[in-house]
Scaffold this motif. Structure first.
Motif, PDB file in Angstrom:
ATOM      1  N   VAL A   1       0.842  -1.205   0.000  1.00 16.73           N
ATOM      2  CA  VAL A   1       0.000   0.000   0.000  1.00 16.73           C
ATOM      3  C   VAL A   1       0.871   1.246   0.000  1.00 16.73           C
ATOM      4  O   VAL A   1       0.642   2.184  -0.781  1.00 16.73           O
TER       5      VAL A   1
ATOM      6  N   THR B   1       2.704   1.761  -3.352  1.00 18.31           N
ATOM      7  CA  THR B   1       1.790   2.175  -4.417  1.00 18.31           C
ATOM      8  C   THR B   1       1.369   3.624  -4.237  1.00 18.31           C
ATOM      9  O   THR B   1       1.273   4.386  -5.218  1.00 18.31           O
ATOM     10  N   LEU B   2       1.121   4.050  -2.993  1.00 15.58           N
ATOM     11  CA  LEU B   2       0.769   5.449  -2.736  1.00 15.58           C
ATOM     12  C   LEU B   2       1.923   6.376  -3.101  1.00 15.58           C
ATOM     13  O   LEU B   2       1.715   7.453  -3.697  1.00 15.58           O
TER      14      LEU B   2
ATOM     15  N   PHE C   1       2.014   6.546  -6.862  1.00 19.87           N
ATOM     16  CA  PHE C   1       0.821   7.255  -7.356  1.00 19.87           C
ATOM     17  C   PHE C   1       1.005   8.769  -7.250  1.00 19.87           C
ATOM     18  O   PHE C   1       0.822   9.512  -8.234  1.00 19.87           O
ATOM     19  N   PHE C   2       1.397   9.236  -6.086  1.00 24.98           N
ATOM     20  CA  PHE C   2       1.491  10.685  -5.890  1.00 24.98           C
ATOM     21  C   PHE C   2       2.771  11.265  -6.492  1.00 24.98           C
ATOM     22  O   PHE C   2       2.775  12.420  -6.935  1.00 24.98           O
TER      23      PHE C   2
ATOM     24  N   VAL D   1      -2.410  15.162  -1.230  1.00 21.17           N
ATOM     25  CA  VAL D   1      -1.997  13.796  -0.892  1.00 21.17           C
ATOM     26  C   VAL D   1      -2.699  13.329   0.381  1.00 21.17           C
ATOM     27  O   VAL D   1      -3.233  12.214   0.448  1.00 21.17           O
TER      28      VAL D   1
ATOM     29  N   ALA E   1      -5.165  10.031  -0.023  1.00 19.15           N
ATOM     30  CA  ALA E   1      -4.514   8.795   0.414  1.00 19.15           C
ATOM     31  C   ALA E   1      -5.433   7.859   1.211  1.00 19.15           C
ATOM     32  O   ALA E   1      -5.459   6.644   0.939  1.00 19.15           O
TER      33      ALA E   1
ATOM     34  N   LEU F   1      -7.842   6.105  -1.226  1.00 20.94           N
ATOM     35  CA  LEU F   1      -7.165   5.179  -2.132  1.00 20.94           C
ATOM     36  C   LEU F   1      -6.636   3.959  -1.378  1.00 20.94           C
ATOM     37  O   LEU F   1      -6.664   2.830  -1.892  1.00 20.94           O
ATOM     38  N   ALA F   2      -6.168   4.167  -0.154  1.00 16.37           N
ATOM     39  CA  ALA F   2      -5.604   3.060   0.625  1.00 16.37           C
ATOM     40  C   ALA F   2      -6.637   1.963   0.874  1.00 16.37           C
ATOM     41  O   ALA F   2      -6.288   0.772   0.921  1.00 16.37           O
TER      42      ALA F   2
ATOM     43  N   ALA G   1     -10.088   1.203  -6.592  1.00 17.40           N
ATOM     44  CA  ALA G   1      -8.914   2.053  -6.827  1.00 17.40           C
ATOM     45  C   ALA G   1      -8.970   2.715  -8.203  1.00 17.40           C
ATOM     46  O   ALA G   1      -8.673   3.911  -8.347  1.00 17.40           O
TER      47      ALA G   1
END
Length: 708
Positions: free
Chosen positions: A31, A34-35, A38-39, A468, A472, A475-476, A495
């Motif tokens: 997780v 990926t975060l 992503f950001f 963010v 977050a 999305l998490a 997601a």
């Protein structure tokens, strides 16, 4: 030759707790990585002034995986698909700049071809075809009213997607990387240890057919899983790339040795059922040195080097014992059975030695590139199933395109894009209708979360840092569900729905009306993809495709009997294993379909390899011209029988093999041919095999009949 059953292990509480904590840590590490990706991709896309930073951000979710090698492999093929799709989009727009109908027809056909191509490959190679389809739609559809803008659209999409791939690759390779090479090494060691333990534990007598079927399934899964891992690990590790061909050779030799192993045990079982105990027991005595040679601890790193000289000594001892044990045979039938089994046994020990030699090469500190025999793992693909996927996807795109043109719906392009993505993405899954509906439900929930996030959270924040912090947590939730076996598809939909509907830009706009219209269009596109799988069911997982795959598996005997000999052993083994793996994955364990598949697989493996060895001996040695017609007729009738099995074909094949045996027996110096033919005939007369259904009478199931 009995299988060894290990006692059930008592679970240790501490071990369970440690494994649970390790699993939870792995999930949250996924997780977090990926975060970050992503950001970071979104921030860089905004800094570079790209028109759609959300595309780069969505890319990081699509390629997300726990294993770094999987991310790199998926990114590599996504890049190939993206470049190919962008090039196709430019070509389609250039060909039909003023003809909207022809433009949509060409685009739909391209997307359909890509969806069909995806069904012909496994792993992430199929993903490249999926990307090639929907990237073309992403590039071409937005410029349908502005054809000159297609080049700018293609460059923008390429830049956004490749940025997302680059960021994902760097993050997963730098931030606590989880290496696939460790999984590959463990899988190779487990395959090696399990097979040698099975061989060692099979030196005491006959093996029940059920145990052999279970072992065969294990061998198939091990071989296909190792090839799948190898094809992914080469992207993350230079050493794995240098050893890639050695690993392929290791796997091919495993398949060859396991097939000979199965044939050997079928032979001993048949002899025991036919009360020909003298020949069976003599073969078991001849087999004994292999078991003695393998009685050492099979541990990683040193096992293969220790075993090589022991196996070489065992092989020498067996060759020395061959004439002594043969001299104890005073019955003609026992002698023929012994010769056939001894030939098969020596083939097996040679292949086992080669397999262990490959393992020793892989365990060496350094592998000399190019020193291994060049081999390949061929797949068993179905072109008609691919054609069905092409037709379904093309039709779906055409229907949506016509609806878009006829209704002049402003959001029609968004519906088409989502239908393109999911029609291609799930074309290769066994139950795409169910998966699509689950993903659609997750997508709806993700869009609902996106509405709350965009209009109740982001509107209260300013700056990328707070953006963010605002996105977050939403999305998490989806990322955690993606790691669940039960909620994985739902989490993926959540997601993707959240990331797609937020549509983050350099200058973010907050328009609830546009948000709701876009959400409706995306739901329509998802629904169209789901309906397309209902209207035109996919071939994958269907009874129709299983019948075709079973026919293809039986047709492997025709391949063994008629195809050119160079590379035939490797092609035969790899296609067999791939076909069996496909059908096993799509059938219920223990079902009638599953049992029929395994039964045919065992028969095909044994007969096909015997025919290949027969043809190799025919090619290597001088065969009297008077024998060739009989041998060719035996090969021809066996090929036709396996292609279309029926009682009449069975009788023709049985009699042709018997005639060939009788003819070869009249010529001295042709014992090598006789051994292969005798093995084929014994397989034909096996009353416990799948061929028993085509036998004309029951008595043949009780004994082994020899040609006079």
């Amino acid at each position: 030759m009995s299988a060894v059953v290990a006692p059930a292990a008592v679970p240790d509480t501490r071990h369970v707790v440690v494994e649970t904590l390790r699993e939870e840590a792995s999930i949250w590490l996924f997780v977090v990585k990926t975060l970050i990706a992503f950001f970071a991709a979104g921030w860089l896309a905004m800094r570079f002034g790209l028109p759609a930073p959300s595309t780069a951000m969505l890319t990081t979710i699509i390629v997300a995986n726990r294993q770094s090698g999987m991310v790199l492999a998926k990114s590599f093929y996504r890049a190939i698909g993206t470049v190919g799709g962008a090039a196709a989009a430019v070509g389609i727009v250039a060909a039909f700049p003023q003809e909207r109908d022809l433009f949509l027809l060409a685009l739909s056909l391209w997307i359909g071809i890509c969806a069909g191509g995806a069904t012909l490959y496994r792993n992430f190679k199929s993903y490249a075809f999926v990307l090639g389809g929907y990237t073309a739609a992403i590039v071409a559809v937005p410029v349908i009213d502005n054809p000159p803008g297609v080049f700018d659209s293609a460059v923008a999409r390429l830049s956004e997607v490749l940025l997302g791939l680059l960021v994902s690759g760097v993050v997963n390779d730098v931030v606590f990387p989880s290496r696939m090479r460790d999984v590959l090494r463990r899988s190779a060691r487990e395959q090696f240890a399990h097979f040698l333990e099975f061989v060692r534990g099979a030196t005491e007598g006959s093996m029940p057919r059920e145990a052999m079927e279970t072992a065969h399934l294990r061998f198939v899964r091990d071989a296909v899983a190792l090839e799948d891992l190898r094809s992914s690990v080469i992207f993350e590790d230079a050493e794995a790339r240098s050893r890639s061909n050695h690993l392929r050779l290791f796997n091919q030799r495993f398949m060859a040795a396991s097939t000979s192993f199965q044939s050997l045990h079928h032979l001993v079982n048949r002899l025991k059922r036919a009360k020909r105990d003298r020949a069976a027991e003599t073969l078991i005595r001849l087999y004994a040195p292999i078991g003695d040679a393998l009685h050492v601890p099979v541990e990683a790193g040193i096992a293969a080097r220790v075993l090589l000289p022991r196996l070489a000594d065992a092989r020498t001892a067996m060759r020395n014992h061959l004439p002594t044990l043969r001299a104890t045979m005073d019955d003609a039938q026992d002698l023929r059975d012994y010769d056939t089994g001894a030939s098969l046994l020596m083939r097996f020990v040679d292949e086992l030695h080669a397999y262990v030699d490959s393992a020793a090469s892989l365990q060496a500190p350094r592998v000399i590139g190019g020193s291994a025999e060049r081999v390949r793992f061929d797949r068993g693909n179905d072109w008609l199933g691919a054609g069905l996927a092409t037709f379904r996807t093309t039709l779906t795109m055409l229907v949506l395109g016509l609806f878009w043109i006829g209704s002049a719906w402003p959001m029609g392009s968004s519906a088409m894009l989502l239908a393109t993505v999911f029609a291609g993405l799930f074309a290769t899954t066994p139950n795409p209708t169910r998966v699509t509906w689950i993903v659609m439900l997750g997508y709806l929930c993700g869009m609902a979360a996106g509405f709350v996030c965009e209009f109740f959270v982001l509107t209260q924040m300013d700056g990328y840092g707070l953006l963010v912090a605002g996105i977050a947590p939403f999305l998490a939730i989806g990322l955690v569900m993606m790691m669940s076996r039960r909620l994985g598809s739902f989490g993926l939909g959540w997601a993707m729905g959240l990331a797609y509907i937020l549509s983050l830009k350099n200058v973010q706009t907050y328009d609830p009306v546009h948000f709701i219209n876009d959400a409706i269009a995306q739901v329509v596109g998802l629904g169209a993809a789901a309906v397309s799988f209902v209207v035109i069911p996919p071939a994958i997982g269907s009874a129709w495709l299983r019948r075709r795959q079973l026919a293809r598996l039986r047709g492997q005997v025709a391949l063994a009997a008629e195809a050119p000999l160079p590379g035939l052993r490797h092609r035969f083994e790899s296609v067999n294993h791939d076909l069996v793996s496909q059908v096993v994955a799509q059938t219920q364990p223990g079902s009638a379909d599953s049992r029929a598949l395994i039964a045919w697989a065992l028969a095909v493996h044994e007969t096909g390899r015997a025919l290949i060895e027969l043809r190799h001996d025919m090619a290597r040695r001088d065969v009297p011209s008077t024998l060739l017609p009989y041998l060719r007729e035996a090969l021809r009738t066996l090929a036709r029988f396996y292609e279309k099995p029926d009682p009449a074909g069975y009788l023709l094949a049985r009699d042709a093999v018997a005639t060939a045996i009788a003819s070869v027996g009249e010529h001295s110096g042709q014992a090598h041919l006789l051994e292969h033919l005798h093995l084929v005939r014994m397989a034909l007369l096996d009353g416990e095999s799948v061929l028993a259904a085509y036998m004309p009478s029951a008595p043949l199931a009780k004994e082994i009949v020899h040609a006079s």
